[in-house]
Design a protein around this motif. Sequence first.
Motif, PDB file in Angstrom:
ATOM      1  N   ALA A   2       9.511   4.538   3.164  1.00 54.24           N
ATOM      2  CA  ALA A   2       9.288   3.978   1.845  1.00 54.24           C
ATOM      3  C   ALA A   2       9.224   4.995   0.388  1.00 54.24           C
ATOM      4  CB  ALA A   2       8.513   3.063   2.200  1.00 54.24           C
ATOM      5  N   PRO A   3       8.355   6.243   1.841  1.00 51.49           N
ATOM      6  CA  PRO A   3       7.726   7.154  -0.064  1.00 51.49           C
ATOM      7  C   PRO A   3       8.962   8.166   0.004  1.00 51.49           C
ATOM      8  CG  PRO A   3       5.807   7.058   1.933  1.00 51.49           C
ATOM      9  CD  PRO A   3       7.177   6.119   2.404  1.00 51.49           C
ATOM     10  N   SER A   4       9.749   8.117   0.806  1.00 50.77           N
ATOM     11  CA  SER A   4      11.209   8.462   0.630  1.00 50.77           C
ATOM     12  C   SER A   4      12.019   7.792  -0.452  1.00 50.77           C
ATOM     13  CB  SER A   4      11.922   9.173   2.007  1.00 50.77           C
ATOM     14  OG  SER A   4      11.152   9.337   2.726  1.00 50.77           O
ATOM     15  N   ALA A   5      12.169   6.766  -0.220  1.00 50.13           N
ATOM     16  CA  ALA A   5      12.842   5.677  -1.086  1.00 50.13           C
ATOM     17  C   ALA A   5      11.731   5.884  -2.304  1.00 50.13           C
ATOM     18  CB  ALA A   5      12.839   4.379  -0.432  1.00 50.13           C
ATOM     19  N   VAL A   6      10.753   5.786  -2.361  1.00 53.23           N
ATOM     20  CA  VAL A   6      10.731   5.672  -3.917  1.00 53.23           C
ATOM     21  C   VAL A   6      10.524   7.780  -4.758  1.00 53.23           C
ATOM     22  CG1 VAL A   6       7.985   6.282  -5.012  1.00 53.23           C
ATOM     23  CG2 VAL A   6       8.454   4.482  -2.902  1.00 53.23           C
ATOM     24  N   LEU A  32       0.844   6.426  -1.500  1.00 47.85           N
ATOM     25  CA  LEU A  32       1.323   6.644   0.316  1.00 47.85           C
ATOM     26  C   LEU A  32      -0.194   5.682   0.651  1.00 47.85           C
ATOM     27  CD1 LEU A  32       3.151   8.394   2.325  1.00 47.85           C
ATOM     28  CD2 LEU A  32       1.577   9.994   2.214  1.00 47.85           C
ATOM     29  N   PRO A  33      -1.114   6.315   0.379  1.00 47.04           N
ATOM     30  CA  PRO A  33      -2.447   5.043   0.534  1.00 47.04           C
ATOM     31  C   PRO A  33      -1.711   3.149   0.455  1.00 47.04           C
ATOM     32  CG  PRO A  33      -3.593   6.417  -0.198  1.00 47.04           C
ATOM     33  CD  PRO A  33      -1.547   7.197  -0.911  1.00 47.04           C
ATOM     34  N   PHE A  34      -1.319   3.004  -0.934  1.00 43.11           N
ATOM     35  CA  PHE A  34      -0.624   1.817  -0.377  1.00 43.11           C
ATOM     36  C   PHE A  34       0.263   1.222   0.255  1.00 43.11           C
ATOM     37  CE2 PHE A  34       2.037  -1.313  -3.109  1.00 43.11           C
ATOM     38  CZ  PHE A  34       0.801  -2.009  -3.589  1.00 43.11           C
ATOM     39  N   LEU A  35       1.479   2.433   0.028  1.00 45.41           N
ATOM     40  CA  LEU A  35       2.067   2.006   0.714  1.00 45.41           C
ATOM     41  C   LEU A  35       1.892   1.582   2.797  1.00 45.41           C
ATOM     42  CD1 LEU A  35       5.163   4.154  -0.075  1.00 45.41           C
ATOM     43  CD2 LEU A  35       4.815   2.129  -0.630  1.00 45.41           C
ATOM     44  N   LEU A  36       0.945   2.393   2.948  1.00 46.59           N
ATOM     45  CA  LEU A  36       0.086   2.285   4.485  1.00 46.59           C
ATOM     46  C   LEU A  36       0.235   1.458   4.540  1.00 46.59           C
ATOM     47  CD1 LEU A  36      -0.460   6.467   5.332  1.00 46.59           C
ATOM     48  CD2 LEU A  36       1.868   4.855   5.531  1.00 46.59           C
ATOM     49  N   CYS A  37      -0.947   1.248   3.854  1.00 42.80           N
ATOM     50  CA  CYS A  37      -2.355   0.207   3.474  1.00 42.80           C
ATOM     51  C   CYS A  37      -1.254  -1.739   3.531  1.00 42.80           C
ATOM     52  CB  CYS A  37      -3.441  -0.505   2.738  1.00 42.80           C
ATOM     53  SG  CYS A  37      -4.385   0.630   3.111  1.00 42.80           S
ATOM     54  N   PHE A  38      -0.309  -1.024   3.062  1.00 40.81           N
ATOM     55  CA  PHE A  38       0.016  -2.919   2.311  1.00 40.81           C
ATOM     56  C   PHE A  38       1.879  -3.427   2.598  1.00 40.81           C
ATOM     57  CE2 PHE A  38      -3.480  -2.624  -0.587  1.00 40.81           C
ATOM     58  CZ  PHE A  38      -3.929  -2.841  -0.302  1.00 40.81           C
ATOM     59  N   GLY A  39       2.030  -1.655   3.033  1.00 49.15           N
ATOM     60  CA  GLY A  39       3.034  -1.859   3.523  1.00 49.15           C
ATOM     61  C   GLY A  39       3.628  -2.080   4.791  1.00 49.15           C
ATOM     62  N   LEU A  40       2.679  -1.811   5.619  1.00 49.64           N
ATOM     63  CA  LEU A  40       3.272  -2.098   6.988  1.00 49.64           C
ATOM     64  C   LEU A  40       3.191  -2.874   6.974  1.00 49.64           C
ATOM     65  CD1 LEU A  40       2.565  -0.749   9.588  1.00 49.64           C
ATOM     66  CD2 LEU A  40       0.400  -1.019  10.233  1.00 49.64           C
TER      67      LEU A  40
END
Length: 268
Positions: A2-6, A32-40
Motif C-alpha cells: 500500500a505505501p508503494s502504491a501511494v 504509513l501508521p494509518f495504512l498499518l492500523c486501518f489497512g490491515l
Amino acid sequence: MAPSAVEIVNFVEMARESPMRGDGPGMALLMLPFLLCFGLPAAVLGTLCAVLPTLSLADWAGRRGGAGRDAWWRVPVAAGCWAAVVALWPAAAGGGPGTWWWAWLCGTAALSTVALLTRWALSRVRPYRSLLGAGLLSVAAVLGTGSLAYGTGLVDEYAPPRVHASDLAGTWNDGRGGTLRLDPDGRAVAVGTRGDDSEPDPVDRGCEGSGTWRFEPDDNPWLQHVAIDAGGCWPGEWTLGGTAGRPKLNYAYGDPDSPDWYVLTRSR
C-alpha cells in the motif's frame, strides 16, 4: 504494498496538471501508521478473498494440466479470471464495457503482482520476514526511482505558467456559456458565470456584473494570483493553472481541505 502504491500515485500526480500543488511522495510516509492500523483488516480480507483463492486456482490448474507448481505464469491467468468477475461490478454500476476493461486490466496487474510475491514468499523459510523485506525494498525502490526521475529532469514536476498582467487581458470562459472579460485597463466584466450547481455556494447561483481586477505576481508560480471583483461575485483570489499556451484561472470553493474548482480557460 500500500505505501508503494501511494508513492506511485503521488509521483504521477506531481507531473499532472492540477489547480493546487500535490502532497508529493512524502505523504506515503505520513500515511504509513494509518495504512498499518486501518489497512490491515482490508489486507487480510483481500488475502482471504482474492490472493489465496488465486494461488489455489493456479495450483489446481497446474496439477490438472501436468505442469505442477512451477508454472508461475498460471498465477496471472488465475488473477485475470478473478478480476474479470470483480470488474463486472463497476461496469454494471454504469461504467459500461470501457470501465470493465480498465477495471479488469488494473485488477489483473495488481492481483498478479501481490499473488506472485506471496507465492515467492511462501517458498522461503521465513515467509513473513520475506514479505516485510520485499515491501520495504519496494517502498525504497519507488522512492529512489521517482526521486531520480524528477531530480535529473527526466520527468518535470508540473507548475503553473509564469505570466504577466498583459497575458491575462482578454476573454475567459467556463465552457458552459459563462464568460469573464479582463480589460487591459483593469476592468472586469462577468456574464453568466457560475460554478457547480450542486453546491450551495454563492459562486454556484450565477453571477453577472462588472468591477476591477489586478494581478499579484510572485517568484513562486504557485503563489501568483489574480484578485477579481466583478460585482462581488468571487470573494478571494484566483490562482493560475493550465499551460503557457493555454492558461487557466482557478477559483476554489466549498470545503477548504478538499475544495471544488471553478475553472476559466483563456479563449483563443
